[in-house]
Design a protein around this motif. Structure first.
Motif, PDB file in Angstrom:
ATOM      1  N   ASP A 356       2.688   2.986  15.040  1.00 14.60           N
ATOM      2  CA  ASP A 356       3.076   1.582  15.228  1.00 14.60           C
ATOM      3  C   ASP A 356       1.990   0.626  14.738  1.00 14.60           C
ATOM      4  O   ASP A 356       2.291  -0.435  14.183  1.00 14.60           O
ATOM      5  CB  ASP A 356       3.373   1.317  16.704  1.00 14.60           C
ATOM      6  N   PRO A 360       2.465  -2.981   9.971  1.00 14.14           N
ATOM      7  CA  PRO A 360       2.266  -4.183   9.138  1.00 14.14           C
ATOM      8  C   PRO A 360       1.658  -3.904   7.766  1.00 14.14           C
ATOM      9  O   PRO A 360       1.686  -4.780   6.901  1.00 14.14           O
ATOM     10  CB  PRO A 360       1.309  -5.041   9.989  1.00 14.14           C
ATOM     11  N   PHE A 361       1.126  -2.708   7.564  1.00 15.43           N
ATOM     12  CA  PHE A 361       0.382  -2.438   6.332  1.00 15.43           C
ATOM     13  C   PHE A 361       1.132  -1.536   5.351  1.00 15.43           C
ATOM     14  O   PHE A 361       0.559  -1.076   4.364  1.00 15.43           O
ATOM     15  CB  PHE A 361      -0.964  -1.800   6.683  1.00 15.43           C
ATOM     16  N   ARG A 362       2.396  -1.299   5.615  1.00 17.26           N
ATOM     17  CA  ARG A 362       3.174  -0.433   4.728  1.00 17.26           C
ATOM     18  C   ARG A 362       3.391  -1.086   3.369  1.00 17.26           C
ATOM     19  O   ARG A 362       3.612  -2.283   3.270  1.00 17.26           O
ATOM     20  CB  ARG A 362       4.524  -0.099   5.365  1.00 17.26           C
TER      21      ARG A 362
END
Length: 719
Positions: A356, A360-362
């Motif tokens: 989780d 945000p960094f995908r």
């Protein structure tokens, strides 16, 4: 003497070849060509250090080695060719008398039966074979030779006129029979003959070897007599001779080279659009089409007589550049991801891609990451490499280029040691080209330091301890890139222990002899020396132990230093022993697949293959003369026993096959591509991630057959 070129065919003659070369040079013979006929020891390195020019001829056969030596530029310019053995049995002190006869004769033979010493050193089997062969030549050609000795001097032009055809042990008898047939002025000079100075005899040392040699000599004489008597050969012999002449023709060689290059480059271009195996239903069959072209070209390299650097590097580089544009294997998305999150300050060993905290960094390629629920399994230097590349730019092209640079560096190392022609097995290998340039697998990173360690340790350019230290550090780097290199440390430590122990034993024997010889003169002094020898022995043992420990520490150092950024106090999760891959991962395996069919309960117990692998490592340590030989044997055992097999894993064997010419590795370089039936089964909906029995046979069968043939060849060569 500059008009004389010496050709010495050798196979595992490291104990003697150096002295043979030195003796020849002492007679002002400086143009010395040693033809390495597939040695697995340090013969080539020792011959080079002694001042000879060494060329590699992996195709076995005494005549083949002689023929290859004759194709060298120095031999083509020569007026005279001198053949001798590399085992030290030829009495080279006879050379001045032999060379003086050049003005009077075309063909000068060393006659071992012409001296008392020479006759005494010939075995009964050799004597019988010589008498029978010379008798048959007398009956068939009317000339009474006394010997078939290896020491022989012949005019280059006369040798060309003979048109030698035999590529085996019949070379010598063919030369003598044809010399009579072509009217060469021949002289047999009585020479002494010495016992073999080291190594093992390939022919006369066993009854079987002698029988095979006799069979070859008799069959060669029979064919030659048929040609002489009826003016022709049998249909099969004519066909083989015609094919051989065509292959040796320079125009055919040029055409063949162009065809091979075209096939490999064309195959690479055809494969480019079909790398996305899991999203394109027709990708695998079309990919196989391109690989088929490359494979045909690769197999045809065995017909090439020679290759220059321009062609070598052209065909090595162009297909790799082309396949950089191919859609990579799904491993590379994990490489990119783990480098990406390291750059952001996260530890890839602690957080799986689907954590989780990382949502945000995908990036765009995140969905293609395999096993997103598992944290990193790659060793720490690999992770640092991913981080450095991602810091430059998180690009598939950059990552693949980094793998190809290491791959080409391996080409350069192998070429420097074994020559362009032998290195074709690696540089033009379709499995190698695809694995690093097309599939984008990072395995070239761990192979490069491992190959460098092998080539450095197996040279004589530095003392043993220094070579072991440098090689241990290189192996340590390889381990910190991929765990598979770990057993190489054991071999280095074992070799260091064994060789220093051998040196100590020899020293003790010498000291003991000296002590015994002096005992009658001064017993008190001898007693003091004996105590001194004991003290030196203890010091040697302590010194040896320190060096072995130093080797182990050097091998651990790269891993320890690279792991520091990923450790938190005593917690250092860089060894993935709890990973499901280690515990129960399975893919395209051989032995584990059969075992699980017999005992289904073993399907999730990968640990049971560790003990037999340890036995393979121990056996390889004891039986291997070189670290390259050890690594190859260990990797073969690992692949046979490993529960997880991917096609690119077989690429690990290829650098070492450049030296061994292992046929199993050559064949698996092609059959390994059958592995891609697994993703084809998934995308087409016709199966799961399991090979059928016939698919398993198709993948592994050529490898096992090649291993069997290579083993049989080595056994015959040893005899």
């Amino acid at each position: 003497m500059e008009s004389v070129v010496v050709i010495i065919p050798v196979l595992n003659e490291e104990d003697t070849i150096g002295e043979v070369v030195h003796q020849l040079r002492a007679h002002a013979l400086t143009q010395i060509c040693v033809v390495d006929n597939g040695s697995s020891d340090r013969t080539a390195a020792i011959a080079t250090a002694a001042g000879a020019t060494v060329i590699s001829e992996p195709r076995r056969g005494y005549g083949q080695a002689c023929w290859t030596g004759l194709q060298t530029p120095m031999a083509k310019r020569a007026k005279w060719i001198l053949f001798c053995d590399g085992d030290g049995s030829d009495d080279l002190s006879e050379l001045p008398a032999l060379l003086k006869r050049r003005s009077d004769y075309d063909f000068i033979l060393g006659n071992r039966r012409g001296t008392v010493l020479g006759r005494s050193q010939l075995t009964p089997v050799q004597n019988f074979g010589n008498r029978l062969a010379t008798l048959l030549i007398r009956w068939g050609w009317g000339y009474a030779y006394e010997d078939l000795g290896p020491l022989r001097l012949i005019r280059r032009q006369s040798l060309d006129d003979l048109q030698m055809e035999d590529r085996g042990f019949g070379w010598t008898v063919e030369m003598q029979a044809k010399a009579v047939q072509h009217g060469l002025k021949t002289y047999e000079k009585p020479v002494n003959y010495l016992p073999r100075q080291g190594g093992k005899s390939k022919i006369s040392g066993t009854v079987k070897g002698s029988f095979q040699a006799g069979k070859i000599i008799l069959s060669t004489l029979a064919v030659l007599y048929w040609q002489k008597r009826w003016g022709g050969d049998s249909w099969l012999g004519k066909s083989r001779s015609a094919i051989s002449q065509v292959i040796d023709d320079s125009r055919f060689q040029k055409g063949l080279l162009c065809a091979i290059a075209s096939l490999i480059i064309l195959g690479s271009a055809l494969a480019i659009p079909y790398g996305d195996f899991l999203n394109q239903p027709d990708a695998v069959p079309m990919f196989w089409r391109g690989i088929a072209f490359m494979s045909i070209g690769f197999l045809a390299t065995g017909l090439l007589q020679k290759i220059n650097g321009g062609w070598f590097w052209l065909v090595a580089i162009v297909p790799r550049l082309l396949l950089l544009a191919m859609h990579p294997g799904d491993d590379i998305w994990r490489y990119l991801w783990e480098g990406h999150i390291q750059k952001l300050g996260f530890n890839p060993y602690l957080l799986a891609p689907d954590a989780d905290a990382l949502i945000p960094f995908r990036f765009d390629g995140w969905a293609q990451i395999n096993h997103p629920d598992l944290p990193a399994i790659y060793p720490p230097i690999t992770q640092l490499g991913f981080r450095i590349l991602s810091a430059i730019t998180p690009s598939v092209l950059l990552f693949k280029s980094a793998f190809v640079v290491a791959d080409l560096a391996i080409c350069a190392l192998l070429q420097r040691r074994f020559g362009y022609r032998a290195t074709l097995l690696y540089a033009w290998n379709p499995l190698i080209i695809y694995s690093f340039a097309g599939g984008g697998h990072y395995d070239s990173w761990f192979l490069l330091p491992l190959v460098a360690a092998w080539l450095w340790f197996d040279t004589d350019t530095a003392p043993l301890q220094n070579r072991a230290a440098v090689s241990a550090l290189l192996v340590g780097i390889s381990i910190a890139v991929k765990w598979m290199s770990l057993p190489a440390v054991a071999y280095l430590a074992w070799q260091l222990y064994q060789q220093t122990n051998s040196q100590q034993t020899n020293s003790q024997q010498t000291n003991s002899q000296q002590t015994n010889g002096q005992q009658t003169n001064n017993q008190k002094t001898n007693s003091h020396k004996t105590n001194s020898h004991k003290t030196n022995s203890q010091k040697t043992k302590a010194w040896r132990t320190k060096w072995v420990l130093a080797i182990l520490m050097l091998a651990i150092l790269p891993m320890a230093l690279a792991a520091l950024p990923f450790c938190d106090g005593l917690s250092c999760p860089v060894v993935p022993l709890k990973s499901p891959f280690v515990i129960y991962g399975r893919s395209a395996a051989l032995v584990p697949q059969f075992v699980s069919e017999l005992w289904p309960s073993t399907i999730k117990q990968n640990w049971i293959y560790a003990p037999p692998l340890a036995m393979v490592v121990a056996w390889a340590c004891v039986r291997s003369q070189q670290i390259g030989q050890f690594i190859e044997r260990y990797l073969i055992g690992l692949l046979l026993l490993s529960p997880i097999i991917h096609a690119w894993y077989f690429a690990w064997l290829v650098p070492f096959a450049v030296a061994s010419r292992n046929r199993g590795t050559v064949l698996i370089s092609i059959s390994a591509f059958l592995y891609f039936v697994l993703p084809y089964n998934i995308v087409s909906g016709t199966g799961d991630w399991t090979l059928t029995r016939w698919q398993q046979i198709g993948l592994w069968g050529p490898f096992l057959l090649g291993l069997l043939l290579s083993t049989k060849r080595k056994v015959k060569a040893a005899k």
